[in-house]
Design a protein around this motif. Structure first.
Motif, PDB file in Angstrom:
ATOM      1  N   ILE A  81      76.004 -19.245 -29.042  1.00 31.01           N
ATOM      2  CA  ILE A  81      76.558 -19.562 -30.356  1.00 31.01           C
ATOM      3  C   ILE A  81      76.023 -18.549 -31.353  1.00 31.01           C
ATOM      4  N   SER A  82      76.517 -18.583 -32.555  1.00 29.20           N
ATOM      5  CA  SER A  82      76.080 -17.605 -33.540  1.00 29.20           C
ATOM      6  C   SER A  82      74.681 -17.959 -34.050  1.00 29.20           C
ATOM      7  N   PRO A  83      73.929 -16.961 -34.496  1.00 30.67           N
ATOM      8  CA  PRO A  83      72.625 -17.247 -35.086  1.00 30.67           C
ATOM      9  C   PRO A  83      72.726 -18.228 -36.241  1.00 30.67           C
ATOM     10  N   ASN A  84      73.810 -18.110 -36.984  1.00 29.99           N
ATOM     11  CA  ASN A  84      74.013 -19.013 -38.101  1.00 29.99           C
ATOM     12  C   ASN A  84      74.116 -20.461 -37.619  1.00 29.99           C
ATOM     13  N   GLN A  85      74.865 -20.665 -36.582  1.00 34.77           N
ATOM     14  CA  GLN A  85      75.012 -22.025 -36.061  1.00 34.77           C
ATOM     15  C   GLN A  85      73.717 -22.533 -35.447  1.00 34.77           C
ATOM     16  N   MET A  86      72.991 -21.624 -34.786  1.00 31.66           N
ATOM     17  CA  MET A  86      71.711 -22.049 -34.221  1.00 31.66           C
ATOM     18  C   MET A  86      70.747 -22.427 -35.344  1.00 31.66           C
ATOM     19  N   ALA A  87      70.756 -21.655 -36.412  1.00 26.69           N
ATOM     20  CA  ALA A  87      69.875 -21.965 -37.549  1.00 26.69           C
ATOM     21  C   ALA A  87      70.217 -23.333 -38.118  1.00 26.69           C
ATOM     22  N   LYS A  88      71.491 -23.639 -38.170  1.00 26.19           N
ATOM     23  CA  LYS A  88      71.890 -24.947 -38.703  1.00 26.19           C
ATOM     24  C   LYS A  88      71.474 -26.072 -37.758  1.00 26.19           C
ATOM     25  N   ARG A  89      71.599 -25.785 -36.490  1.00 26.34           N
ATOM     26  CA  ARG A  89      71.188 -26.797 -35.508  1.00 26.34           C
ATOM     27  C   ARG A  89      69.697 -27.088 -35.644  1.00 26.34           C
ATOM     28  N   LEU A  90      68.900 -26.029 -35.788  1.00 28.65           N
ATOM     29  CA  LEU A  90      67.460 -26.214 -35.959  1.00 28.65           C
ATOM     30  C   LEU A  90      67.164 -26.947 -37.264  1.00 28.65           C
ATOM     31  N   GLN A  91      67.941 -26.641 -38.285  1.00 30.18           N
ATOM     32  CA  GLN A  91      67.741 -27.327 -39.555  1.00 30.18           C
ATOM     33  C   GLN A  91      67.982 -28.830 -39.385  1.00 30.18           C
ATOM     34  N   ARG A  92      69.048 -29.167 -38.651  1.00 31.53           N
ATOM     35  CA  ARG A  92      69.341 -30.579 -38.419  1.00 31.53           C
ATOM     36  C   ARG A  92      68.187 -31.252 -37.675  1.00 31.53           C
ATOM     37  N   LEU A  93      67.619 -30.548 -36.695  1.00 30.65           N
ATOM     38  CA  LEU A  93      66.522 -31.127 -35.924  1.00 30.65           C
ATOM     39  C   LEU A  93      65.264 -31.271 -36.784  1.00 30.65           C
ATOM     40  N   ARG A  94      65.010 -30.279 -37.608  1.00 28.03           N
ATOM     41  CA  ARG A  94      63.826 -30.394 -38.485  1.00 28.03           C
ATOM     42  C   ARG A  94      63.968 -31.582 -39.418  1.00 28.03           C
ATOM     43  N   ARG A  95      65.174 -31.759 -39.947  1.00 24.07           N
ATOM     44  CA  ARG A  95      65.394 -32.896 -40.845  1.00 24.07           C
ATOM     45  C   ARG A  95      65.218 -34.210 -40.082  1.00 24.07           C
ATOM     46  N   SER A  96      65.671 -34.217 -38.858  1.00 21.89           N
ATOM     47  CA  SER A  96      65.541 -35.427 -38.046  1.00 21.89           C
ATOM     48  C   SER A  96      64.071 -35.751 -37.817  1.00 21.89           C
ATOM     49  N   LEU A  97      63.261 -34.729 -37.502  1.00 20.99           N
ATOM     50  CA  LEU A  97      61.830 -34.975 -37.287  1.00 20.99           C
ATOM     51  C   LEU A  97      61.168 -35.445 -38.579  1.00 20.99           C
ATOM     52  N   LYS A  98      61.547 -34.827 -39.654  1.00 20.18           N
ATOM     53  CA  LYS A  98      60.965 -35.226 -40.936  1.00 20.18           C
ATOM     54  C   LYS A  98      61.275 -36.696 -41.226  1.00 20.18           C
ATOM     55  N   ARG A  99      62.527 -37.056 -40.996  1.00 16.41           N
ATOM     56  CA  ARG A  99      62.934 -38.432 -41.254  1.00 16.41           C
ATOM     57  C   ARG A  99      62.176 -39.388 -40.340  1.00 16.41           C
ATOM     58  N   ASP A 100      62.002 -38.979 -39.105  1.00 19.69           N
ATOM     59  CA  ASP A 100      61.285 -39.816 -38.151  1.00 19.69           C
ATOM     60  C   ASP A 100      59.835 -40.013 -38.584  1.00 19.69           C
ATOM     61  N   LEU A 101      59.200 -38.924 -38.996  1.00 18.17           N
ATOM     62  CA  LEU A 101      57.794 -39.028 -39.403  1.00 18.17           C
ATOM     63  C   LEU A 101      57.662 -39.906 -40.640  1.00 18.17           C
ATOM     64  N   GLU A 102      58.619 -39.796 -41.532  1.00 15.47           N
ATOM     65  CA  GLU A 102      58.569 -40.631 -42.732  1.00 15.47           C
ATOM     66  C   GLU A 102      58.766 -42.092 -42.387  1.00 15.47           C
ATOM     67  N   GLN A 103      59.687 -42.351 -41.485  1.00 18.14           N
ATOM     68  CA  GLN A 103      59.945 -43.740 -41.100  1.00 18.14           C
ATOM     69  C   GLN A 103      58.717 -44.370 -40.458  1.00 18.14           C
ATOM     70  N   GLU A 104      57.928 -43.530 -39.793  1.00 16.53           N
ATOM     71  CA  GLU A 104      56.727 -44.038 -39.136  1.00 16.53           C
ATOM     72  C   GLU A 104      55.531 -44.062 -40.083  1.00 16.53           C
ATOM     73  N   GLY A 105      55.758 -43.658 -41.327  1.00 19.71           N
ATOM     74  CA  GLY A 105      54.691 -43.756 -42.317  1.00 19.71           C
ATOM     75  C   GLY A 105      53.736 -42.599 -42.343  1.00 19.71           C
ATOM     76  N   PHE A 106      54.050 -41.529 -41.670  1.00 20.45           N
ATOM     77  CA  PHE A 106      53.191 -40.348 -41.757  1.00 20.45           C
ATOM     78  C   PHE A 106      53.395 -39.707 -43.115  1.00 20.45           C
ATOM     79  N   THR A 107      52.334 -39.263 -43.687  1.00 16.60           N
ATOM     80  CA  THR A 107      52.439 -38.652 -45.000  1.00 16.60           C
ATOM     81  C   THR A 107      51.405 -37.546 -45.121  1.00 16.60           C
ATOM     82  N   VAL A 108      51.418 -36.888 -46.257  1.00 14.60           N
ATOM     83  CA  VAL A 108      50.504 -35.752 -46.437  1.00 14.60           C
ATOM     84  C   VAL A 108      49.083 -36.235 -46.621  1.00 14.60           C
TER      85      VAL A 108
END
Lengths: 529, 185
Positions: free
Chosen positions: B158-185
């Motif tokens: 796939i294009s680098p652009n699409q891969m970058a977007k895919r990674l962005q989606r995954l990063r957001r998913s991990l962030k959301r998961d960590l927040e849901q579990e109460g992890f914080t700074v």
């Protein structure tokens, strides 16, 4: 928590996940590279990759290289950018003569800024010795990928006697070269590795001839479209607190694989069972951000606005149903209560393949970026080029063949039929009138991408920039002379070449031998003392 | 040579262990070090150091699988080097990785919760296991092995652009998961 803590935590994830990530074999489109030959070598590299890596036999994750391995003494680069091709004519070129001068400009190198995108001017003087004006349709070929040139980068510009001309962007059609849907196993290398690969593609003229024809029209093929919109899930439903919570919406299908083909868009998981006649496509159900979450609410709305398509060709499905499951695994059976805990809207309609593909191709082309670039779908020539290439790609890999043996792994997801990244030959098309007993000058100006290595075994081959050209490949012009020039060469050292440049001794302009098919120039920047 | 035999060499304090490790896993370690540090000489030093760390770690450790064991050492040495030398040097690969991971960090919230490294690792493992295998491979190849987006795009076709977007989606998913579990700074 800091990013370093996250890095450290990532480092410690368990072995099986780390190993599985490298063992996993991505499915990607296998179409393009097969046209360029070297099939066996390419296939062997990919098939052997995971085993070779773990056995230590293959330099891992970074391409290897065989310095000086070209058949004419040129380098075989890790990333080959392709040669500069000569101008050609598709109509009206008879009787014209052509002189060519190509100029490489190394401006900036002396100051320590070598650029892999080198300014190159490929200039032609077309002379009409006859007593009548001649109007000629010219094609200027160049190697590139749609990602770079579609966005305006690395796309040559054409001028005629110094005036810009409006040149159409074309490319060849692999699906018209015969032998679609070749068997061949796994997806493999996709880019040509050396100039001979381009020779194989262009030498019989079929690829170039196909570039000026129309794209295939698929409007005669009926399809059924299942469009899924407005997905939702009740917050927290099905969350057992075991960490495996990732509510998904799945489409469950029953079909006869020998009679039905399904294309999908907007799904990120699938499983299929050809023997059992079932298939399943899934996507994450958008979850609203919890109160206080830093997740942008617009992202949630964007996710909800996404459309998901299944395009069914051939015999109708035996059954279709949407279900909700609590985890992301494509085979999950932890069902949620549809319409009570999770849901989505479904529209089923009949149309033709051309229309259905166009509907899915628009978000593919404009990106599914949630920041909003998808709002602006316009009927631009570039989109039409992309859409044509998408259809070409599907047809070339056997979409319309009756034997489904190969197509399913490739075509469940339209997102996998990616046309952006593959290196191919494009053409700029322009019409020019050469006056009777007169001449015109046609200049192609471009930033020519260098061939480069990511990592070399030899210090001598590190930091090399490779530029090459072909003298007559694919051209029907009657060349009387070709000349190569190099300017601003003060910061540049020649490592390998067959041009005959010797700029230390003032030889920065050389006449090319028209019987020599290929010239190469491999350079590095002279380090400051 | 089988991994178990190489590990046995370490346990018998036979220096051939290092030669065998380099022979079998040298390219693997160099690739990770090169991906992360991007400075060739430093990556090379990092690999050499990793063999000495392996020598010191075995015994007492007896890893079941050498690739992740060695890869972890390389990753740890890489970030140690970055911490030590970041004022003088810029390691583009690692900084790109860290920059990406930064997007996964939950934002500060009212509820404070101490984060134990092991607990965070476990949460990441749980999140990874909830992903389709394809997404999991993409994420780990980028953030564990340090493969560049361009290389991943090529591998996935796939294009680098699409891969970058895919990674962005995954990063957001991990962030959301960590927040849901109460992890914080």
């Amino acid at each position: 928590m800091t990013k370093e803590m996250l890095y450290d935590a990532m480092t410690e994830v368990k072995d099986e996940l780390v190993l599985d990530a490298m063992a996993f074999k991505p499915v990607k489109n296998r179409v393009r590279w097969m046209k360029f030959g070297a099939i066996a070598a390419a296939f062997a590299v990919v098939v052997g990759l995971s085993a070779g890596v773990l056995s230590g036999a293959i330099p891992w994750l970074i391409g290897g290289n065989a310095a000086g391995g070209g058949t004419d003494g040129s380098q075989v680069f890790d990333v080959y950018a392709g040669p500069v091709f000569p101008l050609t004519a598709v109509e009206g070129g008879d009787g014209l003569t052509a002189e060519r001068t190509i100029t490489y400009d190394f401006v900036g190198w002396e100051a320590g800024f070598p650029s892999s995108n080198l300014p190159v001017t490929d200039s032609y003087t077309l002379t009409n010795p006859t007593g009548e004006d001649k109007t000629v349709t010219l094609l200027y070929p160049f190697a590139g990928d749609l990602f770079a040139i579609g966005l305006g980068k690395l796309r040559p510009t054409l001028t005629v006697d110094g005036r810009s001309v409006d040149a159409a962007l074309l490319t060849g059609k692999y699906s018209e070269l015969g032998d679609p849907g070749r068997p061949g196993g796994l997806p493999s290398l996709d880019d040509p590795e050396r100039w001979e690969d381009y020779r194989e593609l262009l030498s019989n003229g079929c690829y170039q001839a196909s570039a000026t024809g129309d794209w295939p029209d698929l409007s005669h093929i009926p399809v059924t479209v299942y469009e899924i919109t407005d997905p939702w899930v009740e917050p927290g439903v099905g969350n057992k607190g075991d960490g495996h919570y990732n509510p998904n919406i799945h489409a469950e299908l029953e079909l006869d694989y020998s009679k039905t083909t399904v294309l999908s868009y907007g799904f990120n998981s699938y499983c299929h069972n050809p023997d059992g006649g079932t298939a399943r496509f899934g996507f994450d159900a958008p979850q609203p951000p919890e109160e206080g979450s830093s997740v942008d609410p617009d992202f949630y709305e964007w996710e909800r606005a996404q459309r998901h398509y299944l395009i069914v060709m051939g015999e109708p499905l035996d059954s279709f149903r949407l279900v909700g499951v609590s985890t992301g695994g494509p085979e999950s059976t932890d069902y949620l209560d549809w319409d009570a805990e999770i849901g989505a809207d479904l529209r089923q309609y009949e149309t033709d393949l051309e229309s259905a593909l166009r509907t899915a191709a628009e978000p593919l082309y404009y990106g599914r970026d949630w920041d909003g670039v998808a709002d602006n779908v316009e009927d631009t020539p570039e989109f039409e080029l992309y859409f044509g290439m998408l259809k070409d790609c599907l047809l070339d890999a056997g979409l319309l063949l009756s034997d489904p043996a190969e197509r399913y792994d490739l075509f469940y997801h339209l997102e996998n039929v990616e046309v952006w990244a593959y290196q191919r030959v494009f053409y700029l098309e322009a019409e020019v009138t050469v006056p009777a007993a007169g001449s015109v000058t046609v200049d192609a100006q471009m930033l020519k991408k260098a061939s480069q290595n990511h990592q070399c075994h030899s210090r001598r081959d590190r930091d090399l920039y490779g530029y090459d050209l072909v003298t007559r490949l694919g051209s029907n012009l009657d060349f009387t002379a070709q000349t190569a020039r190099a300017v601003n060469t003060e910061g540049v050292e020649i490592v390998r070449q067959n041009f005959g440049f010797d700029w230390d001794n003032g030889v920065d302009t050389v006449e090319l031998d028209l019987d020599q098919e290929h010239y190469y120039l491999e350079l590095r920047r002279i380090e400051a003392k | 040579m089988e991994d178990a035999a190489i590990v046995a060499l370490y346990w018998s304090r036979d220096e051939a262990a290092i030669a065998e490790t380099d022979k079998k896993y040298g390219p693997y370690c160099r690739a990770i070090a090169q991906n992360i540090l991007t400075v060739r000489e430093d990556a090379e030093e990092c690999v050499s150091d990793s063999y000495h760390h392996a020598w010191n770690a075995m015994p007492p450790q007896r890893p079941d699988a050498l690739p992740p064991f060695l890869g972890r050492i390389v990753r740890n040495l890489s970030i140690s080097r970055w911490r030590r030398e970041r004022a003088q040097k810029r390691y583009a690969g690692l900084e790109s990785l860290l920059s990406g991971l930064e997007e996964c960090l939950p934002d500060p919230q009212d509820v404070e919760r101490a984060v134990e490294g092991r607990e965070l690792t476990h949460r990441i493992e749980v999140w990874l296991e909830s992903l389709p295998r394809d997404d999991r491979a993409v994420f780990l190849r980028r953030y564990w092995y340090g493969q560049e987006v361009q290389a991943l795009a090529k591998a996935w076709g796939i294009s680098p652009n699409q891969m970058a977007k895919r990674l962005q989606r995954l990063r957001r998913s991990l962030k959301r998961d960590l927040e849901q579990e109460g992890f914080t700074v």
